[in-house]
Design a protein around this motif. Sequence first.
Motif, PDB file in Angstrom:
ATOM      1  N   ARG A 115       6.233 -57.593  54.717  1.00 32.21           N
ATOM      2  CA  ARG A 115       5.870 -58.278  55.882  1.00 32.21           C
ATOM      3  C   ARG A 115       6.297 -60.052  55.445  1.00 32.21           C
ATOM      4  O   ARG A 115       6.577 -60.721  56.234  1.00 32.21           O
ATOM      5  CB  ARG A 115       4.713 -58.151  56.637  1.00 32.21           C
ATOM      6  CG  ARG A 115       4.681 -57.054  57.164  1.00 32.21           C
ATOM      7  CD  ARG A 115       3.573 -56.824  58.123  1.00 32.21           C
ATOM      8  NE  ARG A 115       3.797 -57.965  59.325  1.00 32.21           N
ATOM      9  CZ  ARG A 115       2.451 -58.246  60.122  1.00 32.21           C
ATOM     10  NH1 ARG A 115       1.553 -57.714  59.969  1.00 32.21           N
ATOM     11  NH2 ARG A 115       2.827 -59.194  61.109  1.00 32.21           N
ATOM     12  N   TYR A 116       5.661 -60.472  54.193  1.00 34.59           N
ATOM     13  CA  TYR A 116       5.699 -61.810  54.066  1.00 34.59           C
ATOM     14  C   TYR A 116       6.018 -61.883  52.410  1.00 34.59           C
ATOM     15  O   TYR A 116       5.415 -61.986  51.636  1.00 34.59           O
ATOM     16  CB  TYR A 116       4.345 -62.278  54.084  1.00 34.59           C
ATOM     17  CG  TYR A 116       3.854 -63.544  54.084  1.00 34.59           C
ATOM     18  CD1 TYR A 116       3.924 -64.287  55.283  1.00 34.59           C
ATOM     19  CD2 TYR A 116       3.712 -64.542  53.069  1.00 34.59           C
ATOM     20  CE1 TYR A 116       3.836 -65.780  55.344  1.00 34.59           C
ATOM     21  CE2 TYR A 116       3.643 -65.909  53.125  1.00 34.59           C
ATOM     22  CZ  TYR A 116       3.819 -66.608  54.072  1.00 34.59           C
ATOM     23  OH  TYR A 116       3.553 -67.814  54.523  1.00 34.59           O
ATOM     24  N   GLY A 139      -7.791 -51.015  45.477  1.00 29.18           N
ATOM     25  CA  GLY A 139      -7.403 -51.137  46.840  1.00 29.18           C
ATOM     26  C   GLY A 139      -6.359 -52.692  46.907  1.00 29.18           C
ATOM     27  O   GLY A 139      -5.508 -52.507  47.902  1.00 29.18           O
ATOM     28  N   TRP A 140      -6.759 -53.538  46.165  1.00 25.80           N
ATOM     29  CA  TRP A 140      -6.041 -54.792  46.469  1.00 25.80           C
ATOM     30  C   TRP A 140      -4.465 -54.671  45.812  1.00 25.80           C
ATOM     31  O   TRP A 140      -3.697 -55.132  46.558  1.00 25.80           O
ATOM     32  CB  TRP A 140      -6.756 -55.864  45.361  1.00 25.80           C
ATOM     33  CG  TRP A 140      -5.953 -57.122  45.162  1.00 25.80           C
ATOM     34  CD1 TRP A 140      -5.619 -57.844  46.308  1.00 25.80           C
ATOM     35  CD2 TRP A 140      -5.522 -57.675  44.054  1.00 25.80           C
ATOM     36  NE1 TRP A 140      -4.989 -59.100  45.633  1.00 25.80           N
ATOM     37  CE2 TRP A 140      -4.905 -58.973  44.404  1.00 25.80           C
ATOM     38  CE3 TRP A 140      -5.665 -57.328  42.721  1.00 25.80           C
ATOM     39  CZ2 TRP A 140      -4.444 -59.783  43.556  1.00 25.80           C
ATOM     40  CZ3 TRP A 140      -5.101 -58.091  41.785  1.00 25.80           C
ATOM     41  CH2 TRP A 140      -4.429 -59.462  42.162  1.00 25.80           C
ATOM     42  N   LEU A 141      -4.181 -53.824  44.680  1.00 26.88           N
ATOM     43  CA  LEU A 141      -3.057 -53.496  44.271  1.00 26.88           C
ATOM     44  C   LEU A 141      -2.375 -52.579  45.503  1.00 26.88           C
ATOM     45  O   LEU A 141      -1.100 -52.969  45.498  1.00 26.88           O
ATOM     46  CB  LEU A 141      -3.134 -52.696  43.051  1.00 26.88           C
ATOM     47  CG  LEU A 141      -3.818 -53.351  41.830  1.00 26.88           C
ATOM     48  CD1 LEU A 141      -3.855 -52.353  40.598  1.00 26.88           C
ATOM     49  CD2 LEU A 141      -2.914 -54.467  41.485  1.00 26.88           C
ATOM     50  N   VAL A 142      -2.928 -51.745  46.143  1.00 29.63           N
ATOM     51  CA  VAL A 142      -2.299 -51.040  46.902  1.00 29.63           C
ATOM     52  C   VAL A 142      -1.896 -51.702  48.302  1.00 29.63           C
ATOM     53  O   VAL A 142      -0.805 -51.826  48.772  1.00 29.63           O
ATOM     54  CB  VAL A 142      -3.134 -49.671  47.441  1.00 29.63           C
ATOM     55  CG1 VAL A 142      -2.343 -49.004  48.407  1.00 29.63           C
ATOM     56  CG2 VAL A 142      -3.114 -48.816  46.030  1.00 29.63           C
ATOM     57  N   LEU A 143      -2.884 -52.574  48.703  1.00 31.91           N
ATOM     58  CA  LEU A 143      -2.757 -53.327  49.886  1.00 31.91           C
ATOM     59  C   LEU A 143      -1.584 -54.544  49.902  1.00 31.91           C
ATOM     60  O   LEU A 143      -1.031 -54.869  50.834  1.00 31.91           O
ATOM     61  CB  LEU A 143      -4.277 -54.071  50.483  1.00 31.91           C
ATOM     62  CG  LEU A 143      -5.075 -53.064  50.734  1.00 31.91           C
ATOM     63  CD1 LEU A 143      -6.477 -53.491  51.196  1.00 31.91           C
ATOM     64  CD2 LEU A 143      -4.735 -52.295  52.296  1.00 31.91           C
ATOM     65  N   GLN A 144      -1.409 -54.911  48.573  1.00 39.14           N
ATOM     66  CA  GLN A 144      -0.232 -55.782  48.482  1.00 39.14           C
ATOM     67  C   GLN A 144       1.180 -55.355  48.656  1.00 39.14           C
ATOM     68  O   GLN A 144       1.764 -56.130  49.415  1.00 39.14           O
ATOM     69  CB  GLN A 144      -0.463 -56.363  46.965  1.00 39.14           C
ATOM     70  CG  GLN A 144      -1.462 -57.316  46.686  1.00 39.14           C
ATOM     71  CD  GLN A 144      -1.152 -58.063  45.269  1.00 39.14           C
ATOM     72  OE1 GLN A 144      -0.592 -59.058  45.237  1.00 39.14           O
ATOM     73  NE2 GLN A 144      -1.924 -57.713  44.195  1.00 39.14           N
ATOM     74  N   ALA A 145       1.246 -54.096  48.503  1.00 37.32           N
ATOM     75  CA  ALA A 145       2.555 -53.938  48.729  1.00 37.32           C
ATOM     76  C   ALA A 145       3.152 -53.998  50.071  1.00 37.32           C
ATOM     77  O   ALA A 145       4.013 -54.607  50.306  1.00 37.32           O
ATOM     78  CB  ALA A 145       2.867 -52.066  48.183  1.00 37.32           C
ATOM     79  N   PRO A 146       2.315 -53.557  51.041  1.00 43.60           N
ATOM     80  CA  PRO A 146       2.943 -53.605  52.711  1.00 43.60           C
ATOM     81  C   PRO A 146       2.912 -54.997  52.926  1.00 43.60           C
ATOM     82  O   PRO A 146       3.591 -55.413  53.716  1.00 43.60           O
ATOM     83  CB  PRO A 146       1.776 -52.846  53.444  1.00 43.60           C
ATOM     84  CG  PRO A 146       0.729 -52.455  52.534  1.00 43.60           C
ATOM     85  CD  PRO A 146       1.111 -52.479  50.994  1.00 43.60           C
ATOM     86  N   VAL A 147       1.778 -55.868  52.585  1.00 44.72           N
ATOM     87  CA  VAL A 147       1.818 -57.185  52.855  1.00 44.72           C
ATOM     88  C   VAL A 147       3.134 -58.058  52.511  1.00 44.72           C
ATOM     89  O   VAL A 147       3.625 -58.799  52.988  1.00 44.72           O
ATOM     90  CB  VAL A 147       0.493 -57.780  52.334  1.00 44.72           C
ATOM     91  CG1 VAL A 147       0.525 -59.263  52.552  1.00 44.72           C
ATOM     92  CG2 VAL A 147      -0.681 -57.417  52.985  1.00 44.72           C
ATOM     93  N   LEU A 148       3.321 -57.670  51.358  1.00 43.41           N
ATOM     94  CA  LEU A 148       4.506 -58.393  50.754  1.00 43.41           C
ATOM     95  C   LEU A 148       5.940 -57.855  51.236  1.00 43.41           C
ATOM     96  O   LEU A 148       6.769 -58.764  51.333  1.00 43.41           O
ATOM     97  CB  LEU A 148       4.626 -57.968  49.190  1.00 43.41           C
ATOM     98  CG  LEU A 148       3.746 -58.450  48.159  1.00 43.41           C
ATOM     99  CD1 LEU A 148       3.785 -58.214  46.714  1.00 43.41           C
ATOM    100  CD2 LEU A 148       3.915 -60.216  48.123  1.00 43.41           C
TER     101      LEU A 148
END
Length: 385
Positions: A227-228, A216-225
């Motif tokens: 935006r930021y 979940g951490w690996l997947v959630l990082q993609a959209p956060v990156l």
Amino acid sequence: MARDDTLRGHGAGAAAGVAPERARLHVAMLSLQFGYAGFHVVSRLALNMGVSKLVFPVYRNLIALCLLAPFAYYLEKKDRPAMTPGLLLQFFLLALCGITANQGFYLLGLDNTSPTFASAIQNSVPAITFAMAAALGIERVSLRRLDGLAKVAGTALCVAGASVITLFKGPAVFGPAAALDVAHHHQPAAPASGGGGKSWMLGCLYLMGHCVSWSGWLVLQAPVLKRYPARLSVTSYTCLFGLLQFLAVAAVAERDAAAWALGSGAELLTVLYAGLVASGVAFAVQTWCIDRSGPVFVAVYQPVQTLLVAVMASLILGERFYLGGIIGAVLIIAGLYLVLWGKSEERALAAKEDAAAAAGTICDEAAAASCLKQPLLPPATSEAV
């Protein structure tokens, strides 16, 4: 002709620029697996020496934050977007998933099982990450095309190969003739509960929670990156919130003040290795690779860790290398080739589509320009009256 030569020149330059970056990505991920392979042993040593399961991650993330924050502050001054409450919430969730749940479940599972089993069960991360990324639309999968089938089959082969290394030993292929077989029969055959109040089944459940949290951490990082787009800052904020979360849990659950003291140099070295290598460097490398190539590319390298453990045990500890390790290594390499080939074909297809769209735009602009230059009505001709 000149325009075609220019387009070909740009294409060759882009291809030359992509190749070194792809090589750097592969080298980074292989180096990361070496670091994580040592972390399994270091974490077990720390637990055996009596380091608290709550104090250990607190020190680990504190060291990682002290390592990353200065680089993030000075190197990404111009890249950091304005902070918003929504971004803070996303960083908090990233920390909850990728640090607090991930590291907490791992230490609880490792304490109840063994480093070998913990490394083996992590090989489910590529499959879980692939399923999550495909379900959320982050990873495009088309089972009607060869690249989509290759990625699915390659992920399955990676997991199967690592499982073979762990579960099937077979006859010894090579290794020191005088190696003792005691070490190979030392691991328990997965009992329901072990001595000292430890439960193998509970440890397996903790480790599965660790794998789901990691994916979940690996997947959630993609959209956060997206935006930021400040990778080191994202990692630093994640470590900060993870540290705060672990401190809150430790303040309630760890009442023994003596547990916060590191009693020996060996305990200090385990904490330093965990903070510098397994958190600071590893988080930065993973975030960079996810930003450049996506979460599935990072997760698919996870089974290599089991192969490295087997090879390192044979070379350093003098253990024999068995047929199961050879078969598993072949499956892992074949799976990695299929996944990486599928992603390469997917990128090539996307590049062709982009080039075709760009060529269509150029043609449309050229046609519009010629229409503007040419008069709407033919010039009047002088005729004899």
